[in-house]
Design an enzyme around this catalytic site. Sequence first.
Site: not given
Ligand code: ZN
Length: 365
Positions: A79, A137
């Site tokens: 992401d 993340e």
């Molecule tokens: Zn990163």
Amino acid sequence: MPVTDPSVPVLDLGASSPDLTRQLCDIESVSGNERQIADAIETALSAFDHLEVVRDADAIVARTSGGKAQRVVVAGHIDTVPVNANLPTTTEHIDGEEHLVGRGTVDMKGGVAIALKLAAELTDPSLDVTWIFYDHEEVAAELNGLGRLARNRPDLMAGDFAILGEPSNSTVEGGCNGTARIDIHLSGLRAHSARSWMGENAIHAAAPVLAILAAYEPEQREVDGLVYREGLNAVGVSGGVAGNVIPDRATVSVNFRFAPDRSTEQAIQHLREVFVGFDFDITDLAGGARPGLDAPIAQNFVAAVGGTPAPKYGWTDVARFSELGIPAVNYGPGNPLRAHADDERVATSEIVACEQGLRAWLTAR
Ligand SMILES: [Zn+2]
């Protein structure tokens, strides 16, 4: 002939790592929108007989099972932070060097491209490898795909060593600092400001807290040969009721970034000593990770990729491996200071250098 789903973008894992980085960046995958890129990664990796591919939501795990003595986990998040008119990627020459420019080029599709390319290419690596590509993340920790994997399938995280492909200027960055956030509460007595002597001002009561912070000298602590620089800072102040009221409450929010040789308990104990006599709540607490560079497998890795290891200051997912007892380092292309920036960009030569470093280690006999 396998049926190909036209809605799944096709990734060419045989392309150069900079080109594969471009392919990955051009599949927009802001946190929460990783389905398409995860589909593409799963489809691309499933074509290889030497990999066992497992999917958990939008995290893809691909493993070799060559019966090697040791296993390394190579992980990267798929992401990105939100796009800001910086996709699709462009290629630009900056200071005579070719750069890939756009969202995700630094954080961290270069590292993901290297892992994907080597996952496809290395049919018989010198160590068994678990390649992990995970979601979420860049958002709240409870959504983190690697954390979810650790809860759902800890067996897939098992290994003797882990490498996270986060941008680290292609140097090995060991471990990470821990982080604690506390709210220090000051209280007073509310009164009309026209008769302020009847009250006690809680904002004024914050002055000694700020004085402690201003005078505090953060330590530099050596852990497994790397020096971690700590920090203790006010990150917020709040208080006040109205323009004519002596406030009875104020809060100073403090962030402590602590070296990985302090446990979370020790970090909080340190804060109790620093702010003795003050009342506080813990609002966030995450332990750091020791660099783990004393492990022979880590030393072999450092020798193969070259350079001098440095400490990692920011908290990263290496700490999740550390919690499982697996030494972990960051190693990936790109300058972390350019991560999340609107002019996010990476030199293509850096992606190639990192790919070569990782390949050298994974093919050494
Ligand atoms: Zn990163």
